[in-house]
Design a protein around this motif. Structure first.
Motif, PDB file in Angstrom:
ATOM      1  N   LEU A  93       0.858  -1.182   0.000  1.00  0.00           N
ATOM      2  CA  LEU A  93       0.000   0.000   0.000  1.00  0.00           C
ATOM      3  C   LEU A  93       0.896   1.234   0.000  1.00  0.00           C
ATOM      4  N   LEU A  94       0.725   2.091  -1.008  1.00  0.00           N
ATOM      5  CA  LEU A  94       1.547   3.283  -1.174  1.00  0.00           C
ATOM      6  C   LEU A  94       0.685   4.511  -0.933  1.00  0.00           C
ATOM      7  N   PHE A  95       1.132   5.374  -0.021  1.00  0.00           N
ATOM      8  CA  PHE A  95       0.388   6.584   0.308  1.00  0.00           C
ATOM      9  C   PHE A  95       1.184   7.790  -0.172  1.00  0.00           C
ATOM     10  N   CYS A  96       0.521   8.695  -0.887  1.00  0.00           N
ATOM     11  CA  CYS A  96       1.204   9.809  -1.535  1.00  0.00           C
ATOM     12  C   CYS A  96       0.514  11.140  -1.243  1.00  0.00           C
ATOM     13  N   THR A  97       1.318  12.152  -0.947  1.00  0.00           N
ATOM     14  CA  THR A  97       0.839  13.523  -0.803  1.00  0.00           C
ATOM     15  C   THR A  97       1.524  14.373  -1.863  1.00  0.00           C
ATOM     16  N   PRO A  98       0.761  15.054  -2.712  1.00  0.00           N
ATOM     17  CA  PRO A  98       1.347  15.799  -3.834  1.00  0.00           C
ATOM     18  C   PRO A  98       2.307  16.899  -3.392  1.00  0.00           C
ATOM     19  N   LEU A  99       3.353  17.090  -4.195  1.00  0.00           N
ATOM     20  CA  LEU A  99       4.279  18.197  -3.999  1.00  0.00           C
ATOM     21  C   LEU A  99       3.930  19.376  -4.894  1.00  0.00           C
ATOM     22  N   GLY A 100       3.210  19.121  -5.956  1.00  0.00           N
ATOM     23  CA  GLY A 100       2.850  20.145  -6.930  1.00  0.00           C
ATOM     24  C   GLY A 100       2.077  19.515  -8.057  1.00  0.00           C
ATOM     25  N   GLU A 101       2.088  20.143  -9.210  1.00  0.00           N
ATOM     26  CA  GLU A 101       1.329  19.635 -10.348  1.00  0.00           C
ATOM     27  C   GLU A 101       1.773  18.224 -10.722  1.00  0.00           C
ATOM     28  N   GLY A 102       0.797  17.390 -11.070  1.00  0.00           N
ATOM     29  CA  GLY A 102       1.091  16.018 -11.464  1.00  0.00           C
ATOM     30  C   GLY A 102      -0.128  15.141 -11.274  1.00  0.00           C
ATOM     31  N   PRO A 103      -0.003  13.845 -11.567  1.00  0.00           N
ATOM     32  CA  PRO A 103      -1.155  12.927 -11.471  1.00  0.00           C
ATOM     33  C   PRO A 103      -1.781  12.874 -10.077  1.00  0.00           C
ATOM     34  N   ALA A 104      -0.952  12.884  -9.033  1.00  0.00           N
ATOM     35  CA  ALA A 104      -1.490  12.783  -7.674  1.00  0.00           C
ATOM     36  C   ALA A 104      -2.328  14.013  -7.325  1.00  0.00           C
ATOM     37  N   LYS A 105      -1.799  15.198  -7.624  1.00  0.00           N
ATOM     38  CA  LYS A 105      -2.537  16.423  -7.314  1.00  0.00           C
ATOM     39  C   LYS A 105      -3.839  16.495  -8.101  1.00  0.00           C
ATOM     40  N   LYS A 106      -3.802  16.074  -9.353  1.00  0.00           N
ATOM     41  CA  LYS A 106      -4.993  16.099 -10.204  1.00  0.00           C
ATOM     42  C   LYS A 106      -6.116  15.257  -9.592  1.00  0.00           C
ATOM     43  N   VAL A 107      -5.781  14.060  -9.143  1.00  0.00           N
ATOM     44  CA  VAL A 107      -6.787  13.179  -8.547  1.00  0.00           C
ATOM     45  C   VAL A 107      -7.290  13.751  -7.229  1.00  0.00           C
ATOM     46  N   LEU A 108      -6.383  14.261  -6.409  1.00  0.00           N
ATOM     47  CA  LEU A 108      -6.781  14.793  -5.103  1.00  0.00           C
ATOM     48  C   LEU A 108      -7.735  15.973  -5.258  1.00  0.00           C
ATOM     49  N   GLU A 109      -7.471  16.828  -6.235  1.00  0.00           N
ATOM     50  CA  GLU A 109      -8.346  17.981  -6.448  1.00  0.00           C
ATOM     51  C   GLU A 109      -9.704  17.578  -7.008  1.00  0.00           C
ATOM     52  N   GLU A 110      -9.713  16.556  -7.861  1.00  0.00           N
ATOM     53  CA  GLU A 110     -10.956  16.166  -8.522  1.00  0.00           C
ATOM     54  C   GLU A 110     -11.807  15.221  -7.681  1.00  0.00           C
ATOM     55  N   LYS A 111     -11.160  14.334  -6.906  1.00  0.00           N
ATOM     56  CA  LYS A 111     -11.903  13.272  -6.228  1.00  0.00           C
ATOM     57  C   LYS A 111     -11.704  13.231  -4.725  1.00  0.00           C
ATOM     58  N   GLY A 112     -10.715  13.952  -4.206  1.00  0.00           N
ATOM     59  CA  GLY A 112     -10.412  13.860  -2.789  1.00  0.00           C
ATOM     60  C   GLY A 112      -9.530  12.649  -2.500  1.00  0.00           C
ATOM     61  N   GLU A 113      -9.425  12.289  -1.229  1.00  0.00           N
ATOM     62  CA  GLU A 113      -8.574  11.168  -0.831  1.00  0.00           C
ATOM     63  C   GLU A 113      -9.174   9.858  -1.346  1.00  0.00           C
ATOM     64  N   THR A 114      -8.369   9.096  -2.060  1.00  0.00           N
ATOM     65  CA  THR A 114      -8.902   7.902  -2.725  1.00  0.00           C
ATOM     66  C   THR A 114      -7.767   7.011  -3.215  1.00  0.00           C
ATOM     67  N   PRO A 115      -8.035   5.715  -3.434  1.00  0.00           N
ATOM     68  CA  PRO A 115      -7.092   4.921  -4.215  1.00  0.00           C
ATOM     69  C   PRO A 115      -7.001   5.515  -5.624  1.00  0.00           C
ATOM     70  N   PHE A 116      -5.793   5.508  -6.215  1.00  0.00           N
ATOM     71  CA  PHE A 116      -5.700   6.081  -7.550  1.00  0.00           C
ATOM     72  C   PHE A 116      -4.665   5.401  -8.440  1.00  0.00           C
ATOM     73  N   LEU A 117      -3.712   4.653  -7.855  1.00  0.00           N
ATOM     74  CA  LEU A 117      -2.594   4.102  -8.621  1.00  0.00           C
ATOM     75  C   LEU A 117      -2.628   2.583  -8.609  1.00  0.00           C
ATOM     76  N   ILE A 118      -2.563   1.992  -9.804  1.00  0.00           N
ATOM     77  CA  ILE A 118      -2.446   0.538  -9.963  1.00  0.00           C
ATOM     78  C   ILE A 118      -1.073   0.281 -10.553  1.00  0.00           C
ATOM     79  N   ASN A 119      -0.177  -0.321  -9.770  1.00  0.00           N
ATOM     80  CA  ASN A 119       1.214  -0.525 -10.184  1.00  0.00           C
ATOM     81  C   ASN A 119       1.455  -2.012 -10.457  1.00  0.00           C
ATOM     82  N   LEU A 120       1.615  -2.356 -11.741  1.00  0.00           N
ATOM     83  CA  LEU A 120       1.885  -3.732 -12.137  1.00  0.00           C
ATOM     84  C   LEU A 120       3.368  -3.896 -12.419  1.00  0.00           C
ATOM     85  N   GLU A 121       3.963  -4.911 -11.815  1.00  0.00           N
ATOM     86  CA  GLU A 121       5.396  -5.160 -11.979  1.00  0.00           C
ATOM     87  C   GLU A 121       5.608  -6.532 -12.596  1.00  0.00           C
ATOM     88  N   GLY A 122       6.659  -6.656 -13.412  1.00  0.00           N
ATOM     89  CA  GLY A 122       6.930  -7.929 -14.073  1.00  0.00           C
ATOM     90  C   GLY A 122       6.254  -8.021 -15.424  1.00  0.00           C
TER      91      GLY A 122
END
Length: 270
Positions: free
Chosen positions: A224-253
């Motif tokens: 589980l990865l928790f992120c707080t935006p530093l400025g413009e970018g995908p995290a800030k965009k989601v936080l402004e549009e939807k509030g606190e929420t799951p937003f990232l699906i990270n597939l490895e391999g």
């Protein structure tokens, strides 16, 4: 008491319509089945025992009658009333759900359940489980819910393997390595979730692609990865549009490196 990541729930108006876009990205998914008592239905994509559930409303009149099932009350609110599709909630697996309910109550949480759930698979087989929900603070990231399957992990893995649901992706053998959450306060959220799951947070780092300060909880199966935006970018965009929420699906391999938006979330292939 041990915990494992079970699945990420993504709300979609029509879960069956997730299959083609996923196939075009090389990700295998299937139509799941129907939750007759809840008025919902789903499609599913498996990465071992960690999986993604695309959940939709099939009968709103049934779904609206649910009171203690936090997943159904949330999908009615977000999907039916607000029209918000996208990542919404995670489930965490346990083999001691009744003991967990007692323990959470003793720690001051308001809980609902455990109560039974079931899904009729497309082949007619009935899959059963028990669910436990924690009362949410409407101003904070929605809390995880807990699930205990009727079958053991070993039985479920063999069953999913026999159905061809595991190891059938076209982009290699991907693992759902991380699910990311965007939050206002990294420190407060990771402390709260770490205490709930009895996990120590990893060291803080900067995720350049998200332009965010991040910390991880190494939950078995999927971190589980928790992120707080530093400025413009995908995290800030989601936080402004939807509030606190799951937003990232990270597939490895996977057999590729890519990042794109799909189903209201950010997908990162590595």
């Amino acid at each position: 008491m041990s915990f494992s990541f079970d699945h990420l729930v993504i709300f979609l108006n029509k879960p069956e319509e997730a299959l083609v876009p996923l196939y075009e990205k090389g990700i295998h998914a299937i139509n799941g089945g129907h939750h007759q008592w809840w008025g919902t239905y789903n499609s599913l994509s498996y990465f071992g025992l960690s999986y993604i559930e695309f959940l939709g409303i099939e009968d709103l009149s049934i779904a609206e009658k649910q009171r203690n099932n936090g997943l159904i009350t949330e999908i009615v609110e977000q999907l039916s009333k607000q029209g918000h599709e996208g990542p919404a909630k995670i489930a965490i697996r346990t083999r001691e759900i009744q003991q967990l309910a007692t323990k959470l109550k003793s720690e001051g949480y308001t809980v609902f359940g455990p109560f039974p759930g079931e899904r009729v698979r497309v082949d007619g087989q009935i899959i059963k489980w028990s669910l436990l929900f924690i009362e949410n603070d409407p101003n904070e990231l929605t809390m995880p819910f807990f699930i205990e399957w009727e079958k053991s992990d070993e039985e479920r893995f063999l069953d999913l393997k026999e159905q061809g649901l595991i190891g059938n992706h076209q982009i290699g053998n991907p693992a759902l390595e991380k699910v990311g959450f965007v939050v206002h306060s990294l420190e407060n959220t990771i402390t709260k979730w770490g205490e709930l799951l009895k996990l120590q947070p990893c060291e803080e780092f900067i995720d350049a692609a998200m332009n965010a300060r991040c910390q991880k909880l190494d939950l078995s199966g999927t971190s589980l990865l928790f992120c707080t935006p530093l400025g413009e970018g995908p995290a800030k965009k989601v936080l402004e549009e939807k509030g606190e929420t799951p937003f990232l699906i990270n597939l490895e391999g996977t057999s590729q490196t890519d990042m794109f938006e799909m189903f209201g979330g950010v997908w990162r292939l590595q």
